[in-house]
Design a protein around this motif. Structure first.
Motif, PDB file in Angstrom:
ATOM      1  N   PHE A  11     -33.016  13.409 -13.924  1.00 10.53           N
ATOM      2  CA  PHE A  11     -32.093  13.706 -15.016  1.00 10.53           C
ATOM      3  C   PHE A  11     -30.693  13.990 -14.490  1.00 10.53           C
ATOM      4  CE2 PHE A  11     -35.125  15.300 -18.552  1.00 10.53           C
ATOM      5  CZ  PHE A  11     -35.782  14.095 -18.523  1.00 10.53           C
ATOM      6  N   ASN A  12     -29.710  13.535 -15.218  1.00 16.19           N
ATOM      7  CA  ASN A  12     -28.313  13.828 -14.900  1.00 16.19           C
ATOM      8  C   ASN A  12     -27.913  15.158 -15.518  1.00 16.19           C
ATOM      9  OD1 ASN A  12     -27.666  11.353 -13.525  1.00 16.19           O
ATOM     10  ND2 ASN A  12     -27.823  10.341 -15.508  1.00 16.19           N
ATOM     11  N   PHE A  26     -30.016  12.406 -23.474  1.00 16.08           N
ATOM     12  CA  PHE A  26     -31.229  11.721 -23.038  1.00 16.08           C
ATOM     13  C   PHE A  26     -32.424  12.667 -22.957  1.00 16.08           C
ATOM     14  CE2 PHE A  26     -34.227  10.363 -19.821  1.00 16.08           C
ATOM     15  CZ  PHE A  26     -34.563   9.099 -20.292  1.00 16.08           C
ATOM     16  N   GLY A  27     -32.229  13.842 -22.407  1.00 21.98           N
ATOM     17  CA  GLY A  27     -33.336  14.771 -22.188  1.00 21.98           C
ATOM     18  C   GLY A  27     -34.041  15.180 -23.467  1.00 21.98           C
ATOM     19  N   MET A  28     -33.306  15.250 -24.553  1.00 18.91           N
ATOM     20  CA  MET A  28     -33.908  15.603 -25.836  1.00 18.91           C
ATOM     21  C   MET A  28     -34.154  14.392 -26.724  1.00 18.91           C
ATOM     22  SD  MET A  28     -32.389  19.223 -27.004  1.00 18.91           S
ATOM     23  CE  MET A  28     -30.734  19.307 -26.433  1.00 18.91           C
ATOM     24  N   GLY A  29     -33.641  13.245 -26.316  1.00 17.31           N
ATOM     25  CA  GLY A  29     -33.851  12.041 -27.111  1.00 17.31           C
ATOM     26  C   GLY A  29     -33.078  12.039 -28.418  1.00 17.31           C
ATOM     27  N   LEU A  30     -31.875  12.630 -28.424  1.00 18.33           N
ATOM     28  CA  LEU A  30     -31.078  12.732 -29.648  1.00 18.33           C
ATOM     29  C   LEU A  30     -29.806  11.909 -29.534  1.00 18.33           C
ATOM     30  CD1 LEU A  30     -31.337  16.599 -30.155  1.00 18.33           C
ATOM     31  CD2 LEU A  30     -32.725  14.830 -31.229  1.00 18.33           C
ATOM     32  N   GLY A  56     -29.063  21.967 -34.158  1.00 16.03           N
ATOM     33  CA  GLY A  56     -28.021  21.429 -33.283  1.00 16.03           C
ATOM     34  C   GLY A  56     -27.753  19.961 -33.549  1.00 16.03           C
ATOM     35  N   GLU A  57     -28.820  19.212 -33.815  1.00 20.25           N
ATOM     36  CA  GLU A  57     -28.629  17.801 -34.154  1.00 20.25           C
ATOM     37  C   GLU A  57     -27.989  17.664 -35.533  1.00 20.25           C
ATOM     38  OE1 GLU A  57     -31.151  13.645 -34.271  1.00 20.25           O
ATOM     39  OE2 GLU A  57     -32.205  15.519 -34.704  1.00 20.25           O
ATOM     40  N   ALA A  58     -28.396  18.521 -36.468  1.00 25.82           N
ATOM     41  CA  ALA A  58     -27.874  18.432 -37.837  1.00 25.82           C
ATOM     42  C   ALA A  58     -26.371  18.700 -37.885  1.00 25.82           C
ATOM     43  CB  ALA A  58     -28.620  19.414 -38.743  1.00 25.82           C
ATOM     44  N   ARG A  64     -23.821  16.291 -23.958  1.00 27.94           N
ATOM     45  CA  ARG A  64     -24.216  14.912 -23.698  1.00 27.94           C
ATOM     46  C   ARG A  64     -24.925  14.827 -22.361  1.00 27.94           C
ATOM     47  NH1 ARG A  64     -18.779  11.607 -24.826  1.00 27.94           N
ATOM     48  NH2 ARG A  64     -20.195   9.951 -24.270  1.00 27.94           N
ATOM     49  N   GLN A  65     -25.937  13.960 -22.295  1.00 30.09           N
ATOM     50  CA  GLN A  65     -26.641  13.741 -21.042  1.00 30.09           C
ATOM     51  C   GLN A  65     -26.947  12.244 -20.922  1.00 30.09           C
ATOM     52  OE1 GLN A  65     -30.681  15.184 -20.659  1.00 30.09           O
ATOM     53  NE2 GLN A  65     -30.265  15.805 -18.550  1.00 30.09           N
ATOM     54  N   PRO A  66     -26.353  11.582 -19.931  1.00 27.45           N
ATOM     55  CA  PRO A  66     -26.617  10.145 -19.767  1.00 27.45           C
ATOM     56  C   PRO A  66     -28.049   9.890 -19.291  1.00 27.45           C
ATOM     57  CG  PRO A  66     -25.161  10.940 -18.043  1.00 27.45           C
ATOM     58  CD  PRO A  66     -25.382  12.087 -18.982  1.00 27.45           C
ATOM     59  N   ALA A  67     -28.500   8.689 -19.524  1.00 28.27           N
ATOM     60  CA  ALA A  67     -29.843   8.287 -19.086  1.00 28.27           C
ATOM     61  C   ALA A  67     -29.909   8.274 -17.560  1.00 28.27           C
ATOM     62  CB  ALA A  67     -30.178   6.916 -19.649  1.00 28.27           C
ATOM     63  N   PRO A  68     -31.074   8.582 -16.985  1.00 30.40           N
ATOM     64  CA  PRO A  68     -31.201   8.565 -15.522  1.00 30.40           C
ATOM     65  C   PRO A  68     -31.161   7.149 -14.963  1.00 30.40           C
ATOM     66  CG  PRO A  68     -33.304   9.074 -16.535  1.00 30.40           C
ATOM     67  CD  PRO A  68     -32.300   9.011 -17.638  1.00 30.40           C
ATOM     68  N   ASP A  69     -30.799   7.077 -13.704  1.00 28.37           N
ATOM     69  CA  ASP A  69     -30.744   5.793 -13.005  1.00 28.37           C
ATOM     70  C   ASP A  69     -31.947   5.703 -12.071  1.00 28.37           C
ATOM     71  OD1 ASP A  69     -29.982   3.415 -11.869  1.00 28.37           O
ATOM     72  OD2 ASP A  69     -28.562   4.346 -10.489  1.00 28.37           O
ATOM     73  N   PHE A  70     -32.978   4.999 -12.514  1.00 30.91           N
ATOM     74  CA  PHE A  70     -34.184   4.864 -11.713  1.00 30.91           C
ATOM     75  C   PHE A  70     -34.046   3.804 -10.623  1.00 30.91           C
ATOM     76  CE2 PHE A  70     -35.886   6.437 -15.823  1.00 30.91           C
ATOM     77  CZ  PHE A  70     -36.449   7.606 -15.356  1.00 30.91           C
ATOM     78  N   LYS A  71     -33.158   2.849 -10.820  1.00 22.55           N
ATOM     79  CA  LYS A  71     -33.040   1.727  -9.887  1.00 22.55           C
ATOM     80  C   LYS A  71     -32.515   2.137  -8.516  1.00 22.55           C
ATOM     81  CE  LYS A  71     -32.384  -1.621 -13.547  1.00 22.55           C
ATOM     82  NZ  LYS A  71     -31.462  -2.542 -14.186  1.00 22.55           N
ATOM     83  N   SER A  72     -31.675   3.158  -8.477  1.00 21.17           N
ATOM     84  CA  SER A  72     -31.082   3.541  -7.199  1.00 21.17           C
ATOM     85  C   SER A  72     -32.021   4.399  -6.347  1.00 21.17           C
ATOM     86  CB  SER A  72     -29.768   4.292  -7.440  1.00 21.17           C
ATOM     87  OG  SER A  72     -30.027   5.516  -8.097  1.00 21.17           O
ATOM     88  N   ARG A  73     -33.145   4.837  -6.913  1.00 17.39           N
ATOM     89  CA  ARG A  73     -34.085   5.692  -6.184  1.00 17.39           C
ATOM     90  C   ARG A  73     -35.491   5.089  -6.286  1.00 17.39           C
ATOM     91  NH1 ARG A  73     -32.414  11.422  -8.699  1.00 17.39           N
ATOM     92  NH2 ARG A  73     -33.985  12.221  -7.277  1.00 17.39           N
TER      93      ARG A  73
END
Length: 153
Positions: A91-92, A104-108, A21-23, A55-64
């Motif tokens: 995770f979003n 983000f979840g897969m780091g790709l 999938g990344e390739a 696509r998965q954006p990075a989580p927002d830790f600051k708001s929680r």
């Protein structure tokens, strides 16, 4: 008795599907960059593939903050499995887009889900499009080779 929830062969297959999938996502990006450059007099197939990038954006830790402290407490207590489970709450949702983006979840950097055409229609579409594009590219290269080696009468 404890049984491992996943076999080593199943893990290899899963990792290879993610790698595929990344390739194909990176291949799509490479094709787009080559379309922008000059063709050097060679036959080129225009890249009309529109792949469904996940696509998965990075989580927002600051708001929680409270939940973040609880998650960090689990990590500090060396409770790795509960920590990983708790981290998933941040995770979003995954979004599907024609534009590549990080997962983000897969780091790709980019990811296209296309390795299960029997189960998912979009996977089948990506398989057919990439197969068609590959055959069309090979046909153009063969035609270019024949044209370059034709005898002039």
């Amino acid at each position: 008795p404890y049984c491992s929830p996943i076999s080593s062969s199943q893990l290899i297959v899963t990792e290879m599907m993610i790698l595929a999938g990344e390739a194909i996502g990176k291949w799509q990006q490479l094709q787009l960059m080559q379309d922008d450059n000059e063709s050097d007099g060679c036959a080129q197939l225009p890249n009309g593939l529109e792949l469904p990038f996940r696509r998965q954006p990075a989580p927002d830790f600051k708001s929680r903050e409270t939940e973040t402290r609880q998650m960090n407490f689990l990590f500090d207590m060396n409770k790795r499995y509960p920590h990983a489970w708790y981290a998933r709450r941040f995770f979003n949702k995954v979004a599907v887009s024609e534009n590549p983006g990080p997962h983000f979840g897969m780091g790709l950097d980019c990811y296209v889900q296309w390795s299960s055409p029997i189960r998912r229609l979009t996977d089948l579409q990506v398989n057919v499009l990439s197969l068609f594009w590959g055959f069309a590219f090979l046909f153009l290269k063969a035609a270019e080779h024949v044209y370059n080696h034709m005898a002039v009468f």
